[in-house]
Design a protein around this motif. Sequence first.
Motif, PDB file in Angstrom:
ATOM      1  N   GLY A 388      19.644  -2.517 -16.548  1.00 26.80           N
ATOM      2  CA  GLY A 388      19.866  -3.797 -15.892  1.00 26.80           C
ATOM      3  C   GLY A 388      19.688  -3.807 -14.392  1.00 26.80           C
ATOM      4  N   ASN A 389      18.939  -2.875 -13.836  1.00 25.54           N
ATOM      5  CA  ASN A 389      18.713  -2.851 -12.396  1.00 25.54           C
ATOM      6  C   ASN A 389      17.539  -3.757 -12.024  1.00 25.54           C
ATOM      7  N   LEU A 390      17.554  -4.260 -10.810  1.00 20.24           N
ATOM      8  CA  LEU A 390      16.515  -5.169 -10.336  1.00 20.24           C
ATOM      9  C   LEU A 390      15.920  -4.582  -9.057  1.00 20.24           C
ATOM     10  N   LEU A 391      14.597  -4.382  -9.050  1.00 19.55           N
ATOM     11  CA  LEU A 391      13.893  -3.790  -7.928  1.00 19.55           C
ATOM     12  C   LEU A 391      12.911  -4.793  -7.346  1.00 19.55           C
ATOM     13  N   TRP A 392      12.756  -4.742  -6.005  1.00 17.42           N
ATOM     14  CA  TRP A 392      11.840  -5.683  -5.359  1.00 17.42           C
ATOM     15  C   TRP A 392      11.437  -5.173  -3.981  1.00 17.42           C
ATOM     16  N   GLY A 393      10.321  -5.696  -3.481  1.00 21.73           N
ATOM     17  CA  GLY A 393       9.843  -5.403  -2.142  1.00 21.73           C
ATOM     18  C   GLY A 393       8.576  -4.582  -2.164  1.00 21.73           C
ATOM     19  N   GLY A 394       8.069  -4.295  -0.964  1.00 24.88           N
ATOM     20  CA  GLY A 394       6.827  -3.557  -0.835  1.00 24.88           C
ATOM     21  C   GLY A 394       6.957  -2.079  -1.135  1.00 24.88           C
ATOM     22  N   ALA A 395       8.166  -1.554  -1.245  1.00 25.67           N
ATOM     23  CA  ALA A 395       8.372  -0.144  -1.573  1.00 25.67           C
ATOM     24  C   ALA A 395       7.974   0.135  -3.018  1.00 25.67           C
ATOM     25  N   ALA A 396       7.503   1.344  -3.254  1.00 21.60           N
ATOM     26  CA  ALA A 396       7.172   1.767  -4.610  1.00 21.60           C
ATOM     27  C   ALA A 396       8.434   1.940  -5.443  1.00 21.60           C
ATOM     28  N   ASP A 397       8.272   1.870  -6.761  1.00 24.13           N
ATOM     29  CA  ASP A 397       9.421   2.079  -7.641  1.00 24.13           C
ATOM     30  C   ASP A 397       9.997   3.479  -7.482  1.00 24.13           C
ATOM     31  N   GLY A 398       9.144   4.468  -7.361  1.00 27.23           N
ATOM     32  CA  GLY A 398       9.604   5.837  -7.242  1.00 27.23           C
ATOM     33  C   GLY A 398       9.910   6.454  -8.585  1.00 27.23           C
ATOM     34  N   THR A 399      10.974   7.257  -8.664  1.00 24.20           N
ATOM     35  CA  THR A 399      11.256   8.054  -9.854  1.00 24.20           C
ATOM     36  C   THR A 399      12.199   7.380 -10.837  1.00 24.20           C
TER      37      THR A 399
END
Length: 479
Positions: A388-399
């Motif tokens: 249930g996490n939410l990611l956003w922005g110009g940064a890469a998702d990563g690991t």
Amino acid sequence: MQRRTFLTGTLLGAAFATGSVTALTTGASAATVTVSSLADLQREIDRAAPGDRIVLANGTYDVPAGGIRISGKRGAGTHLTIVSQSRGGALLQGDRSFVLGNSDSVTISGFAFRQRQTLVIPADCSDIRLTRNDFKFADLAGVDWVVVKANGVKVDRNHFHDRTTQGVFLVADGPDAPTDPNRETMARGLTVLRNHFARHTYPGTNGGEAIRLGVSHRALDDAGAVVEYNLFEQCNGDPEAISVKSSRNTVRHNTLRDCAGGIVLRHGNGTLVHGNHLVGGVEGIRLYGNDHKVFNNHLTGLSGRALVIGSGTVRDHVPGEPPAQQRGNDACDRALITHNSLVRNARTLVGEDRAHEPRDVVLSNNILVADAGSLVALRQNTGFTWQGNLLWGGAADGTVPPGGFVRTDPRLQQGADGVHRLSSGSPAIGAAVPTTHPVTDDLDGHPRGSSRDIGSDQYTTSAPLRSPLTAADVGPHAA
């Protein structure tokens, strides 16, 4: 026994001038007496009864080498109060100020402390309160300012400020000689409330914390300290503004603004970290040890690492281990990290590369937003759960593994107080997954209800019940 109470008028002024005691006997009621010399203060403390109030007149006082003794005063919950005539008006200078021993139920209020040596609350005391004082000791390296070794101490509405040398503003420790020689014990039940910690500029890399709860060899002992509603500004004496080296503590509703140091669970287990604002500094929250719960925190504008899930030089600390091993990092295991908002920090969620990787950590319902780098930069880990996490922005998702997040704009709006909150129509609204630990309200103090939102904010049009703290909310003049 006859008791004394405060007498006003011209006689009071005359008493100040002569260094005498001003009092009026009133039968069985608790006494208030005003003194204008340290000799009279000592005499009144020596003969005081529970419930009495001793007022020291405003002025600058050179405390003799033995200090002002508070010994053998037992009130069983009825406090003897020793207070400055006005807040900050009685200034105490010298090697020491108050020297406590074998006492309980004592309040010390309103003094300006300018001493050279540590103010100790020893283990043979309990229920001691330090309130509405101004602490600015002589700027001597290696001197911790206030050290609490006793149980049930309250440190509230004080100002600790302006230091350039190594040493800690406030330490929770424990008895020098524990009853059980095989087990060190922590001071228990410390409350640290609405204090203002400001401007520690020691340039070293260790030993300049604002607060230290414990020490490595006491880390497995439960302290049960509560650090809440405190403001930390420019606390730059250490990467750890709040350093936790004990177990079962609570760090909540604090504001750390423009601090090099963060909140670090350096040793110990089972601490709660929630509802804190970390704004515009360097370090955020860093975790070692087991079974911590980290929720409802708002971290923004940090130039360092916002959230670190630590690895260890050891898997777990155990009683009786060698001192060198006691000082090592233990890996973060079984932490719950949920309902946090990490917005536009230089490094968002990162790991470390020591021998023992973190295990079985749950990361759920967090909002991660950044414009550069990687949102998640964890190293080796085992058994992590992402939901249930939410990611956003110009940064890469990563690991971050697939399936544990969605990438979508959370539609955050930054308020006048600097907090990033959900706006109407945010995909975070009602999208949280259940958590194993009940999170019943949000960062602002609003109830979450049964349909919970992702991140530290539960969407509402109501005004916040809690906001980032300012200097007006803390310190000697706070409500």
